[in-house]
Write an enzyme that holds these catalytic residues in place. Structure first.
Site, PDB file in Angstrom:
ATOM      1  N   LYS A 187      10.513   5.278 -23.454  1.00  0.00           N
ATOM      2  CA  LYS A 187      11.975   5.401 -23.442  1.00  0.00           C
ATOM      3  C   LYS A 187      12.695   4.054 -23.363  1.00  0.00           C
TER       4      LYS A 187
ATOM      5  N   LYS B 283       5.644 -13.782 -12.454  1.00  0.00           N
ATOM      6  CA  LYS B 283       4.717 -14.920 -12.505  1.00  0.00           C
ATOM      7  C   LYS B 283       5.348 -16.099 -13.243  1.00  0.00           C
TER       8      LYS B 283
ATOM      9  N   LEU C 243       7.347 -11.259  -0.729  1.00  0.00           N
ATOM     10  CA  LEU C 243       6.776 -12.602  -0.556  1.00  0.00           C
ATOM     11  C   LEU C 243       6.724 -13.374  -1.875  1.00  0.00           C
TER      12      LEU C 243
ATOM     13  N   ASP D 102       0.728   4.185 -11.657  1.00  0.00           N
ATOM     14  CA  ASP D 102       1.634   4.263 -10.507  1.00  0.00           C
ATOM     15  C   ASP D 102       2.111   5.688 -10.226  1.00  0.00           C
TER      16      ASP D 102
ATOM     17  N   LEU E 188      -1.011  -1.024  -9.011  1.00  0.00           N
ATOM     18  CA  LEU E 188      -1.402  -2.290  -9.631  1.00  0.00           C
ATOM     19  C   LEU E 188      -1.631  -2.086 -11.121  1.00  0.00           C
ATOM     20  N   ALA E 189      -1.276  -3.093 -11.908  1.00  0.00           N
ATOM     21  CA  ALA E 189      -1.412  -2.983 -13.358  1.00  0.00           C
ATOM     22  C   ALA E 189      -2.865  -2.757 -13.766  1.00  0.00           C
TER      23      ALA E 189
ATOM     24  N   HIS F 191     -19.360 -28.495  -8.511  1.00  0.00           N
ATOM     25  CA  HIS F 191     -18.671 -29.397  -7.587  1.00  0.00           C
ATOM     26  C   HIS F 191     -17.878 -30.424  -8.392  1.00  0.00           C
TER      27      HIS F 191
HETATM   28  P1  FAD Z   1       4.747   1.329 -15.691  1.00  0.00           P
HETATM   29  O1  FAD Z   1       4.379  -0.067 -15.962  1.00  0.00           O
HETATM   30  O2  FAD Z   1       5.841   1.591 -14.715  1.00  0.00           O
HETATM   31  O3  FAD Z   1       5.129   1.954 -17.096  1.00  0.00           O
HETATM   32  C1  FAD Z   1       5.617   3.255 -17.221  1.00  0.00           C
HETATM   33  C2  FAD Z   1       6.451   3.331 -18.478  1.00  0.00           C
HETATM   34  O4  FAD Z   1       6.756   4.695 -18.724  1.00  0.00           O
HETATM   35  C3  FAD Z   1       7.793   2.618 -18.384  1.00  0.00           C
HETATM   36  O5  FAD Z   1       7.949   1.719 -19.441  1.00  0.00           O
HETATM   37  C4  FAD Z   1       8.825   3.744 -18.469  1.00  0.00           C
HETATM   38  O6  FAD Z   1       9.997   3.361 -19.182  1.00  0.00           O
HETATM   39  C5  FAD Z   1       8.068   4.800 -19.246  1.00  0.00           C
HETATM   40  N1  FAD Z   1       8.522   6.166 -19.021  1.00  0.00           N
HETATM   41  C6  FAD Z   1       8.743   6.781 -17.838  1.00  0.00           C
HETATM   42  N2  FAD Z   1       9.089   8.078 -18.035  1.00  0.00           N
HETATM   43  C7  FAD Z   1       9.078   8.258 -19.366  1.00  0.00           C
HETATM   44  C8  FAD Z   1       9.342   9.378 -20.199  1.00  0.00           C
HETATM   45  N3  FAD Z   1       9.654  10.574 -19.691  1.00  0.00           N
HETATM   46  N4  FAD Z   1       9.256   9.208 -21.536  1.00  0.00           N
HETATM   47  C9  FAD Z   1       8.919   8.015 -22.072  1.00  0.00           C
HETATM   48  N5  FAD Z   1       8.654   6.933 -21.341  1.00  0.00           N
HETATM   49  C10 FAD Z   1       8.722   7.053 -20.008  1.00  0.00           C
HETATM   50  N6  FAD Z   1       0.839  -5.372 -10.514  1.00  0.00           N
HETATM   51  C11 FAD Z   1      -0.214  -6.185 -10.653  1.00  0.00           C
HETATM   52  O7  FAD Z   1      -1.346  -5.710 -10.806  1.00  0.00           O
HETATM   53  N7  FAD Z   1      -0.067  -7.548 -10.641  1.00  0.00           N
HETATM   54  C12 FAD Z   1       1.143  -8.120 -10.469  1.00  0.00           C
HETATM   55  O8  FAD Z   1       1.245  -9.351 -10.458  1.00  0.00           O
HETATM   56  C13 FAD Z   1       2.270  -7.285 -10.304  1.00  0.00           C
HETATM   57  N8  FAD Z   1       3.489  -7.819 -10.125  1.00  0.00           N
HETATM   58  C14 FAD Z   1       4.572  -6.995 -10.009  1.00  0.00           C
HETATM   59  C15 FAD Z   1       5.822  -7.560  -9.806  1.00  0.00           C
HETATM   60  C16 FAD Z   1       6.943  -6.761  -9.673  1.00  0.00           C
HETATM   61  C17 FAD Z   1       8.294  -7.401  -9.461  1.00  0.00           C
HETATM   62  C18 FAD Z   1       6.800  -5.344  -9.768  1.00  0.00           C
HETATM   63  C19 FAD Z   1       8.009  -4.454  -9.668  1.00  0.00           C
HETATM   64  C20 FAD Z   1       5.566  -4.768  -9.954  1.00  0.00           C
HETATM   65  C21 FAD Z   1       4.432  -5.584 -10.072  1.00  0.00           C
HETATM   66  N9  FAD Z   1       3.152  -5.060 -10.234  1.00  0.00           N
HETATM   67  C22 FAD Z   1       2.076  -5.878 -10.348  1.00  0.00           C
HETATM   68  C23 FAD Z   1       2.920  -3.598 -10.294  1.00  0.00           C
HETATM   69  C24 FAD Z   1       2.760  -3.158 -11.760  1.00  0.00           C
HETATM   70  O9  FAD Z   1       3.917  -3.514 -12.477  1.00  0.00           O
HETATM   71  C25 FAD Z   1       2.532  -1.655 -11.838  1.00  0.00           C
HETATM   72  O10 FAD Z   1       1.465  -1.283 -10.990  1.00  0.00           O
HETATM   73  C26 FAD Z   1       2.212  -1.248 -13.254  1.00  0.00           C
HETATM   74  O11 FAD Z   1       3.261  -1.593 -14.129  1.00  0.00           O
HETATM   75  C27 FAD Z   1       1.945   0.252 -13.346  1.00  0.00           C
HETATM   76  O12 FAD Z   1       1.646   0.571 -14.659  1.00  0.00           O
HETATM   77  P2  FAD Z   1       1.933   2.019 -15.249  1.00  0.00           P
HETATM   78  O13 FAD Z   1       1.454   1.977 -16.662  1.00  0.00           O
HETATM   79  O14 FAD Z   1       1.381   3.046 -14.349  1.00  0.00           O
HETATM   80  O15 FAD Z   1       3.521   2.208 -15.203  1.00  0.00           O
HETATM   81  P1  NAD Z   2       4.692  -3.183  -0.430  1.00  0.00           P
HETATM   82  O1  NAD Z   2       4.200  -1.856  -0.046  1.00  0.00           O
HETATM   83  O2  NAD Z   2       3.759  -4.224  -0.866  1.00  0.00           O
HETATM   84  O3  NAD Z   2       5.510  -3.822   0.790  1.00  0.00           O
HETATM   85  C1  NAD Z   2       6.563  -3.167   1.405  1.00  0.00           C
HETATM   86  C2  NAD Z   2       6.770  -3.795   2.773  1.00  0.00           C
HETATM   87  O4  NAD Z   2       7.976  -3.291   3.303  1.00  0.00           O
HETATM   88  C3  NAD Z   2       5.652  -3.465   3.767  1.00  0.00           C
HETATM   89  O5  NAD Z   2       5.200  -4.642   4.382  1.00  0.00           O
HETATM   90  C4  NAD Z   2       6.338  -2.530   4.753  1.00  0.00           C
HETATM   91  O6  NAD Z   2       5.811  -2.624   6.055  1.00  0.00           O
HETATM   92  C5  NAD Z   2       7.772  -3.021   4.679  1.00  0.00           C
HETATM   93  N1  NAD Z   2       8.771  -2.042   5.103  1.00  0.00           N
HETATM   94  C6  NAD Z   2       8.779  -0.720   4.854  1.00  0.00           C
HETATM   95  N2  NAD Z   2       9.864  -0.155   5.430  1.00  0.00           N
HETATM   96  C7  NAD Z   2      10.552  -1.153   6.035  1.00  0.00           C
HETATM   97  C8  NAD Z   2      11.744  -1.199   6.812  1.00  0.00           C
HETATM   98  N3  NAD Z   2      12.448  -0.102   7.077  1.00  0.00           N
HETATM   99  N4  NAD Z   2      12.160  -2.398   7.262  1.00  0.00           N
HETATM  100  C9  NAD Z   2      11.444  -3.535   7.001  1.00  0.00           C
HETATM  101  N5  NAD Z   2      10.299  -3.528   6.301  1.00  0.00           N
HETATM  102  C10 NAD Z   2       9.858  -2.354   5.812  1.00  0.00           C
HETATM  103  O7  NAD Z   2       5.818  -2.883  -1.538  1.00  0.00           O
HETATM  104  P2  NAD Z   2       6.594  -3.887  -2.502  1.00  0.00           P
HETATM  105  O8  NAD Z   2       6.460  -5.282  -2.069  1.00  0.00           O
HETATM  106  O9  NAD Z   2       7.959  -3.297  -2.648  1.00  0.00           O
HETATM  107  O10 NAD Z   2       5.809  -3.699  -3.853  1.00  0.00           O
HETATM  108  C11 NAD Z   2       5.779  -2.395  -4.491  1.00  0.00           C
HETATM  109  C12 NAD Z   2       4.508  -2.196  -5.245  1.00  0.00           C
HETATM  110  O11 NAD Z   2       4.441  -3.066  -6.356  1.00  0.00           O
HETATM  111  C13 NAD Z   2       3.294  -2.458  -4.387  1.00  0.00           C
HETATM  112  O12 NAD Z   2       2.550  -1.281  -4.307  1.00  0.00           O
HETATM  113  C14 NAD Z   2       2.515  -3.497  -5.065  1.00  0.00           C
HETATM  114  O13 NAD Z   2       1.180  -3.153  -5.198  1.00  0.00           O
HETATM  115  C15 NAD Z   2       3.161  -3.640  -6.442  1.00  0.00           C
HETATM  116  N6  NAD Z   2       3.256  -5.086  -6.719  1.00  0.00           N
HETATM  117  C16 NAD Z   2       2.102  -5.773  -6.897  1.00  0.00           C
HETATM  118  C17 NAD Z   2       2.146  -7.127  -7.089  1.00  0.00           C
HETATM  119  C18 NAD Z   2       0.870  -7.875  -7.264  1.00  0.00           C
HETATM  120  O14 NAD Z   2      -0.150  -7.255  -7.523  1.00  0.00           O
HETATM  121  N7  NAD Z   2       0.862  -9.198  -7.154  1.00  0.00           N
HETATM  122  C19 NAD Z   2       3.349  -7.809  -7.094  1.00  0.00           C
HETATM  123  C20 NAD Z   2       4.511  -7.073  -6.889  1.00  0.00           C
HETATM  124  C21 NAD Z   2       4.448  -5.712  -6.710  1.00  0.00           C
END
Ligand code: FAD
Ligand code: NAD
Length: 467
Positions: A34, A51, A187, A313, A320-321, A445
């Site tokens: 979408k 990143k 973070l 997700d 995680l991706a 090393h």
């Molecule tokens: P998504 O990537 O959320 O993709 C789902 C897709 O489905 C979306 O494009 C959405 O538009 C589409 N969609 C939803 N409903 C419909 C529908 N009804 N019809 C058509 N399309 C639809 N993970 C890591 O492993 N490493 C990282 O460094 C990392 N960094 C992140 C940083 C941030 C700021 C955030 C927010 C997340 C990060 N994540 C990271 C988490 C990672 O982005 C997700 O775990 C991952 O994208 C999940 O993949 P997915 O395919 O399940 O869903």
């Molecule tokens: P997270 O679950 O990593 O962290 C959420 C934090 O918010 C926790 O430490 C929790 O204790 C805290 N929290 C919850 N309720 C609170 C409250 N009322 N007041 C203060 N703190 C509170 O979630 P996120 O950082 O939002 O990331 C979301 C998801 O996206 C995660 O599941 C993560 O795996 C994914 N993600 C992954 C990466 C990566 O792999 N490098 C990067 C970004 C996001």
């Protein structure tokens, strides 16, 4: 009506990778998305853009703090923030264009619009321009991902009270930012802004940052992030967040019950993400969700309907991706009659701060809770010659091994290039290596990876060499 062997809903890293595997296995495949671009949260507003900004801000910090020590002179060092955001978008655009290419190369039909179930084998695709199309599918994969979660009393307005999406495209560098949540997003994005000079406050409910990871990692990272000016407020319960026009106001109670108030340009809410199933009409296909809104699946990622699977997700497990990707491949191979296997214990987790944090397997806290007898060996990067050369001496490697068998049960790294180094631990654990095995492998090393060898030596009878 077009008919497909497999229709994937959602083109994130889970969905688009599954579509490629499906095409490789000979299925006539369609991918519904979408959003205007492919790649999902990860490529558009998650992993990749975050990143890109982490790298830009780290370059700036190094130029500001370390170049002079290296003997490099820079004058007029400054930040062109709009350029930084534009470069991030260029990286995103190139990356999502790469997915378009992959879809074309694999003969996958990309259908633009929101997919929803009419019944268990029929989907409607409603595009943004009002067009609607129905398609038939023998098999369906739900990969619709997640969206930011909030707290019941917080209204995410995208203006002063923002999510990671807006934090990746701010119009100007903020002076102050309050981040609710000391998890991965808080973070990583907190690091970006603190490095660029924003006063960053992280407010965390628990008594540690990254509380689900091994506690040693949170302590190490907190110490390192304090050095770049991040202010941590642990054990604080946020109770009110307001948009006061030109600022956000955040109120919390500290451990003693006293009220604390912060004012900032933005309040970034990073308290987790929730599964996204809006508009899918799951009921029409008889598909159930659990109490947290996640699509229910069995061990093979099948929903209650044996031809409909769900991954990433939108189902249980780490968000995680790479977890979404592996599940996508498993689901499609299972549909094709293969017997794929995925060991969730061996999916690494990474925080892309600097130092980075990366982990695989069990934490020390989990081993204690499970009553498993273990040994531990650690090695600090300050004792690594490679780390001294690059001025990256913060952090530690911790290896956890079974007390009797010496099998590695968990590896936790806070340090330079931890994200890349964790792959060695994943391979070792996949093949059920002992700490002794890793300790006896030759590590080039000087490399950061020598710290992994040293920690493994430390775990096998206190035999570390360089400390
Ligand atoms: P998504 O990537 O959320 O993709 C789902 C897709 O489905 C979306 O494009 C959405 O538009 C589409 N969609 C939803 N409903 C419909 C529908 N009804 N019809 C058509 N399309 C639809 N993970 C890591 O492993 N490493 C990282 O460094 C990392 N960094 C992140 C940083 C941030 C700021 C955030 C927010 C997340 C990060 N994540 C990271 C988490 C990672 O982005 C997700 O775990 C991952 O994208 C999940 O993949 P997915 O395919 O399940 O869903
Ligand atoms: P997270 O679950 O990593 O962290 C959420 C934090 O918010 C926790 O430490 C929790 O204790 C805290 N929290 C919850 N309720 C609170 C409250 N009322 N007041 C203060 N703190 C509170 O979630 P996120 O950082 O939002 O990331 C979301 C998801 O996206 C995660 O599941 C993560 O795996 C994914 N993600 C992954 C990466 C990566 O792999 N490098 C990067 C970004 C996001």
């Amino acid at each position: 009506m077009d008919k497909y062997d497999l229709v994937v809903i959602g083109a994130g890293p889970g969905g688009y990778v599954a579509a490629i595997r499906s095409a490789q296995l000979g299925f006539k495949t369609a991918l519904i998305e979408k959003r205007g671009t492919l790649g999902g949260t990860c490529l558009n507003v998650g992993c990749i853009p975050s990143k890109a900004l982490l790298d830009s801000s780290e370059h700036y910090l190094k130029a500001k703090k370390e170049f002079e020590i290296h003997g490099i002179q820079v004058s007029d060092l400054g930040i062109d923030f709009p350029r930084m955001i534009a470069r991030k978008q260029e990286v995103v655009d190139q990356t999502v264009a790469g997915v378009d290419f992959l879809m074309e190369k694999n003969g996958i039909s990309v259908l633009e619009g929101r997919g929803s179930f009419v019944d268990a084998n029929t989907l409607t695709v409603n595009s943004a321009d009002g067009k609607s199309e129905q398609i038939q599918a023998d098999r369906i994969l739900i990969a619709t991902g997640s969206e930011p979660a909030s707290l019941p009393f917080i209204k995410l307005d995208g203006d002063r009270i923002i999510t990671s999406k807006e934090a990746l495209e701010l119009p100007a560098l903020p002076e102050r930012m309050v981040i609710i949540g000391g998890g991965v997003i808080g973070l990583e994005l907190g690091s970006v802004y603190a490095r660029l000079g924003t006063e960053v406050h992280v407010v965390e409910y628990q008594n540690a940052i990254i509380p689900t990871m091994d506690r040693t990692m949170g302590k190490e990272l907190q110490r390192a992030m304090k050095k770049i000016g991040v202010k941590f407020h642990l054990s604080h319960g946020v109770k009110e967040v307001l948009n006061a026009g030109d600022k956000a106001v955040v109120k919390a109670d500290n451990k003693k019950g006293d009220e604390v108030t912060w004012e900032a340009d933005y309040c970034l809410v990073a308290v987790g993400r929730k599964p996204y199933t809006e508009g899918l009409s799951l009921d029409n296909a008889g598909i159930a969700v659990d109490s947290r809104g996640r699509v229910e699946v069995d061990a093979h990622l099948r929903t209650g309907q044996s031809h409909i699977y769900a991954i990433g997700d939108v189902v249980k497990g780490a968000m995680l991706a790479h977890k979404a990707e592996e599940e996508g491949i498993c689901a499609v191979e299972h549909m094709a009659g293969q017997k794929p296997h995925l060991d969730y214990n061996l999916i690494p987790g990474v925080v892309y701060t600097w130092p980075e944090v990366a982990a695989v397997g069990k934490t020390e806290e989990q081993l204690k809770a499970d009553g498993i007898a273990y040994k531990t060996g650690s090695f600090p990067f300050k004792a690594s010659g490679r780390a001294r050369a690059s001025m990256d001496t913060d952090g530690v490697v911790k290896v956890l091994a079974h007390a009797e068998t010496d099998e590695i049960l968990g590896v936790h790294i806070c340090g330079p290039r931890a994200a890349d180094m964790i792959a060695e631990a994943v391979v070792a654990m996949e093949y059920r290596a002992s700490a002794e095995d890793v300790a006896r492998m030759s590590h080039a090393h000087p490399t950061f990876t020598e710290a992994v060898k040293e920690a493994a030596l430390a775990a096998t009878g206190d035999r570390a060499l360089h400390i």
